[in-house]
Design a protein around this motif. Sequence first.
Motif, PDB file in Angstrom:
ATOM      1  N   GLU A 142       6.329 -11.018   6.872  1.00 20.39           N
ATOM      2  CA  GLU A 142       6.473 -10.978   8.339  1.00 20.39           C
ATOM      3  C   GLU A 142       7.845 -10.501   8.775  1.00 20.39           C
ATOM      4  N   VAL A 164       0.846  -1.202   0.000  1.00 19.04           N
ATOM      5  CA  VAL A 164       0.000   0.000   0.000  1.00 19.04           C
ATOM      6  C   VAL A 164       0.882   1.252   0.000  1.00 19.04           C
ATOM      7  N   PRO A 220      -1.340   2.394   9.021  1.00 17.33           N
ATOM      8  CA  PRO A 220      -1.819   1.015   9.161  1.00 17.33           C
ATOM      9  C   PRO A 220      -1.242   0.310  10.383  1.00 17.33           C
ATOM     10  N   SER A 241       0.524  -7.848  14.912  1.00 19.31           N
ATOM     11  CA  SER A 241       0.918  -9.068  14.206  1.00 19.31           C
ATOM     12  C   SER A 241       1.963  -9.894  14.961  1.00 19.31           C
ATOM     13  N   LEU A 260     -10.714   3.364   6.993  1.00 18.76           N
ATOM     14  CA  LEU A 260     -11.005   2.715   5.713  1.00 18.76           C
ATOM     15  C   LEU A 260     -10.842   1.210   5.862  1.00 18.76           C
ATOM     16  N   LEU A 302     -11.299  -1.585   2.957  1.00 20.34           N
ATOM     17  CA  LEU A 302     -11.686  -1.917   1.577  1.00 20.34           C
ATOM     18  C   LEU A 302     -12.522  -3.201   1.526  1.00 20.34           C
ATOM     19  N   GLY A 303     -12.263  -4.087   2.467  1.00 21.15           N
ATOM     20  CA  GLY A 303     -13.002  -5.353   2.526  1.00 21.15           C
ATOM     21  C   GLY A 303     -14.466  -5.175   2.903  1.00 21.15           C
TER      22      GLY A 303
END
Length: 338
Positions: A326, A152, A214, A242, A277, A279-280
């Motif tokens: 990762e 992104v 993000p 994560s 936002l 998008l999904g």
Amino acid sequence: MKQIVTTANGDINVLKVQEKPDPTPRDDEVVIRVRAAGLNFADILARQGLYPDGPPKPCVMGYEVSGVVEAAGKDVNSSFVGKSVVAMTPFGGQSEMIAVKATQMFEKPEKLTFEQAAAIPVNYLTAYALLVVMGSLHAGELILIHNAGGGVGLAALDIAKKIGAVTYGTASPSKHKFLTERGLDHPIDYRKQDWQPQLMQLTNGRGVDLIIDPIGGAHFKKSYNSLRHTGRLGMFGVSAGSANGLSGKLKMLKAAIQMPRFHPLGLFNKNRGVFGLNLGHMWHEPEKVALWMRDILRGVDEEWIRPHVDQAFSFEDVGKAHRRLEERKNIGKVVLIP
Ligand SMILES: NC(=O)c1ccc[n+]([C@@H]2O[C@H](COP(=O)([O-])OP(=O)(O)OC[C@H]3O[C@@H](n4cnc5c(N)ncnc54)[C@H](OP(=O)(O)O)[C@@H]3O)[C@@H](O)[C@H]2O)c1
């Protein structure tokens, strides 16, 4: 056909390539023989059991593909059969074949390889929505792109350059040379040092007009505090959470607890805007997304949209592909090849 199945929550060993029956199109669908499927950070979070939007396990992830239309449903123009396309897929894209609604498919620009085309939908639609639609970025404004070297991030850089904004970007230092060559005005190392004092120094203490974030958790507050007047913060991920196993659950919980709350009085006294936002959650707005996509594909023609593929992995090597994201080694998009 082969599919990449996330069989359970866990490390890369839960990813298996399995045989499934070939799909057939419903009336409004086409079946695409996939030539490349995008890998996204959401796929990593889903495997870790940290992605609330993910389907129940076992599941096939994959939000985007490029390939060739092999069959069309009865309500779809049959002239699409044999065409090279790029499509958005609400999961299931990491397959040799996939049935998708014809409205979610676009002709692949000839100048792009299948791998480059698979790098377009998620990254560029997300960046377009953040910068153009919701962030209202203008020429001469200052934008901070977090994870500027990611999928992104690079997409946002392309769009910000086209708009004529001044670009600041946080990234692991190994990516700075590439980012500078790509047009990033001010790369910032956020791994060894705090990015905020560096940004403030670079902007003479004023901050920037738009930040896309993000990372999530307390990081949103820090980004918010780095806006100048009429600045906007776009929040679109929680990569701070994560990790595998219990550690991931704890990190995600911590990120959730540390999310800031924005009071209207604070917003209007500081002339700031905040937006989110996902998008999904746009599948019910295909016309809107199609308009954005057409603009993006025009950008491919005009050569200011430049999808960058970091590396392509075979389906059998999907574990290595996950690990690349990762371990923060990717610059731009990782794609999977059936
Ligand atoms: N809301 C939406 O609609 C939407 C859509 C697409 C993506 N996203 C979000 O946007 C972010 C980027 O997604 P992407 O698919 O383009 O992936 P990506 O940026 O290519 O993801 C990998 C990169 O993220 C950075 N990173 C930051 N924190 C990390 C962490 N804890 N673990 C590993 N890497 C980390 C690393 O780069 P550096 O170390 O160089 O920064 C790494 O190379 C993700 O948070 C994703 O969930 C949201």
